[in-house]
Structure formats: C-alpha cells, structure tokens
Motif scaffolding. Structure first.
Motif, PDB file in Angstrom:
ATOM      1  N   TYR A 162       0.837  -1.201   0.000  1.00 17.64           N
ATOM      2  CA  TYR A 162       0.000   0.000   0.000  1.00 17.64           C
ATOM      3  C   TYR A 162       0.873   1.252   0.000  1.00 17.64           C
ATOM      4  N   ARG A 165       2.399   2.059  -3.309  1.00 16.38           N
ATOM      5  CA  ARG A 165       1.461   2.602  -4.302  1.00 16.38           C
ATOM      6  C   ARG A 165       1.261   4.104  -4.125  1.00 16.38           C
ATOM      7  N   HIS A 166       1.651   4.622  -2.966  1.00 18.06           N
ATOM      8  CA  HIS A 166       1.401   6.031  -2.669  1.00 18.06           C
ATOM      9  C   HIS A 166       2.667   6.853  -2.440  1.00 18.06           C
TER      10      HIS A 166
END
Length: 432
Positions: A162, A165-166
């Motif tokens: 996660y 992805r950011h």
C-alpha cells in the motif's frame, strides 16, 4: 564527541524508553479483519500506529499516516531522502503458556517480557529513542532519515504494498527485524499445498498447525481403530535441521512394515524421507556457496473423508530457479495423482556485500561492539525481502534465543539500551 553526547541522552531517557515500550506492548496489535474500512488491520494495530506517530510528532518529526496501513516520520522533509528504517508494530498471536500477560510488559531478572519485545516493537522504540537522543544532542543531519512503521509484516506485508502505491522508498533501507551483524541474503520461498482422494485405510489424521514450521507432534487413526502417534521437536521451517519432523516420523512408522496397505502415505514417505530436509526426495536438492542449501519441510498433513492433504515449505538458494523447482515438484506429485496449489512464492533477496551501504553498517557494528562485522545469509525472510538493496541490521545478537513468536518473548534491558546506541550510531554515520 557527538556520539558521546547521544549516549548520555540515551542513558538519561532510558526509564522513559522502558515505559514507552511497555505502553506499546499493551496494544494487542495482532492484525485482524477490519472492524471498519479506516482500520485495515483492526483497531489495535491502528491505535499502536497512532501512538508511535504521536511520539514522533512530539520530537518535531513530520509524520504521515497512510490510512492506517503504514506511518512515516521524516527527520527533515526538506533534506534529500536518503535512509529509511523500517519496523512493524503488528505481532503474532500469543498462546496461553506465558508466565505473565503477554500484553502487559513485565520486567524479571533484567529482561522485559511481552509480545513484540524483540519482534518488532522493541526495535521500533529503539529507533524512536535514538532519534530523540540525536535531536536532544543538537546534531544536524545532512540527509533525511525516514522512519517507517508498518502494521502487516506478520501476515504478508500488504502494508508495504500500500505504501509503495502512494510513496517511494528512500534509496537506502534497513530493518532491525533480523540479526546482527547484518543479513544481506535471504533465500527464496515456496509454500505449497497438495491434495488427493485416497484409498489408504485412514480414518483421520491431523498434524502441523502452521505451514512454516517443523511440527512437533502428529497422530493418526486407522480405519481398524489403531492409533499411531509420533512426538518430534519443533523448529522454524528455515532451519529444519534443528527439529525432528513428527509428520515424516509418523509416515515412516506407518509404512515401514506394510507399505502396500498405504500407497499414498508410502509415496509421501518417499518424497519426504524422515530426517531428510534438503528436498532430495523430490529431486530438487541444490546449494551454492553464498546462500547455502535448499530446505524442504512437510509441515502439515490432514486426512479426513478419504481426502489426504498437506503443506510443504521450501527455501531455495540463489542458484535455483523458482519456475524449474515448481515444474519438478508438480511433475513428481502429479505423477502420483496429487494436485498442487501455490500458496506463496518469492525469489531470493540479495544485496551485495561490497555495497557502500552494507560496509557502512558493518563499520558501525564493529565500532559499537568491537566484534568483526560480517554478512550472513538466512533461510527466513525479513521485512526488506522485497525492497531492492535493503538489509536487516539487528536486533538479535548472536547466540541468543529471545523466544520470538513463542511464549515469554523478551529482550534484555541492557540490549535494549545497546541497540538504541547502535541505531543512533547508524543514523549519524549514514545521514550525518
């Protein structure tokens, strides 16, 4: 001179550090199905993350919470990103055999006991108090250090996925989620499940509780009512030679006198010979000088309603090819009528010994301990397994058994302080 002042601050703050670790252990942060969408790993993991980010904000670091998957704290976000230190706040479940409450820290005989003391809450608090001591000593860092705190290392590291992805990882990353001096190589991993309808005259069998451990006990009930049991010795799947596999022991015992009565169990006994952990029964044994040999563990076995099923855990060296291993295993099991399912697969992780980052960390280790710094290879996986160039630096010292993942997990208080000094020295050397 700079590090002398840092050590003075670490010593002065040590009572607070013990309390902070005790407070953090009190969060029963076993990742669980979310109560609601803002808490992907459950409330306790989210609370533990918010607790640590608050401590870091109090020090003046710039913090960000990535929707309770992971948190990040920057020493000075205006500086070039350089060093990442990666810890996790989730823990494995605690069984019922602790001498004290696993989520209420207790100090006995110079050791702090509690779930996460060594994996990985203790290390996270060491990094926190290393940063605090550097700040209080007035040391100016030339490059940024980003402290990353995840919440799902024990269950697949979806927190890291996660985050990536950011945001991006700093160019150099270490995790104190392993052993000293420094882990630069981790074997690849295959975790496989197999099953087959069987005519073996077995009413019931159940052995092994997790796919990544050598089982300590196994029992089977035959259709004629005969019960067979085998007591072995547990070990982690990355070091199976340290255990005595109860499943393979039971299969050997079952099939020794009348193999024709149990053709499927006899096949499994041939694929996984008792006392053999190198995969030679499946024709996959291999080794190389740097990463060592392949290990293969039959870790779970179940027979019920004429269905036989099981799990195996394989750790393979750099010279092996994951696809070729899978093809060989699939052919062997397929020829015997078994269906194979891949539960987990990953390639080896390797950071060269001669990289400047590795050499800097080894220099820190030698300077702080007086012992020679050297790289080690392991069969297990650390939090940096999928991060290019990442290494594990601490916190387990050679020769110690901290009961990690077991009952009465602990960290000696003296090592807690020493590791805080080690983390501080690494930060100053790499970012100063």
């Amino acid at each position: 001179m700079q590090l002398h002042e840092v050590r003075m601050r670490i010593c002065a703050n040590f009572p607070e550090q013990i309390q902070t670790l005790s407070d953090l252990i009190a969060f029963p942060s076993v990742a669980s199905p979310p109560a609601d969408s803002p808490m992907p790993y459950g409330k306790s993991c989210a609370d533990a993350l918010r607790f640590m980010l608050h401590q870091l904000e109090t020090l003046g670091l710039t913090c960000r919470n990535y929707e309770n998957h992971m948190g990040a704290a920057d020493w000075d976000a205006s500086l070039p990103q350089h060093l990442g230190i990666l810890c996790h706040l989730d823990v494995v479940p605690a069984a019922e055999h602790w001498q004290s409450d696993p989520f209420r820290a207790q100090i006995r005989d110079g050791r702090l006991y509690g779930r996460g003391a060594i994996d990985d809450k203790g290390p996270a608090v060491c990094v926190l108090y290393a940063l605090r001591a550097i700040r209080e000593a007035g040391i100016s860092l030339k490059r940024n250090v980003r402290f990353l705190l995840g919440c799902n290392e024990e269950n697949g590291s979806s927190d890291l996925a996660y985050y990536l992805r950011h945001d991006a990882m700093p160019p150099f990353v270490f995790t104190p989620d392993g052993s000293y001096p420094l882990i630069h190589l981790e074997k690849g991993m295959l975790r496989l499940r197999f099953h087959k309808s069987t005519n073996d005259p077995i009413a019931y069998a159940n052995a092994g509780t997790v796919p990544n451990a050598v089982p300590a006990s196994a029992e089977m009930t035959c259709q004629d009512g005969t019960q067979i049991k085998y007591t072995g010795k547990a070990a982690h799947a990355s070091t199976p030679e340290e255990g005595d596999n109860a499943i393979t022991g039971l299969l050997q015992q079952l099939t020794a006198s009348a193999p024709e009565l149990y053709p499927d169990c006899t096949t499994l006994a041939r694929f996984f010979p008792h006392g053999c952990t190198d995969g030679s029964g499946l024709g996959i044994a291999c080794a190389d000088a740097e990463s060592g040999g392949l290990t293969c563990v039959l870790s779970m076995l179940n027979v019920q309603d004429s269905l036989i099923s099981g799990c195996m855990d394989i750790r393979f060296p750099m010279m092996a090819k994951r696809g070729e291993l899978l093809r060989t295993i699939r052919e062997k099991l397929g020829d015997a009528g078994f269906t194979l399912e891949v539960l987990l697969e990953s390639d080896p992780h390797h950071t060269p010994k001669d990289s400047p980052f590795v050499q800097e960390l080894l220099e820190v280790y030698t300077e702080e301990t007086g012992a020679p710094g050297e790289c080690i290879a392991i069969g297990g996986g650390t939090y940096v397994h999928d991060i290019p160039g990442g290494v594990a630096f601490g916190m387990e010292e050679p020769g110690w058994d901290y009961h990690m993942h077991g009952d009465d997990e602990f960290i000696p208080l003296e090592q807690l302080r020493r590791n805080t000094e080690m983390m501080a020295a690494a930060i100053v050397k790499i970012c100063g």
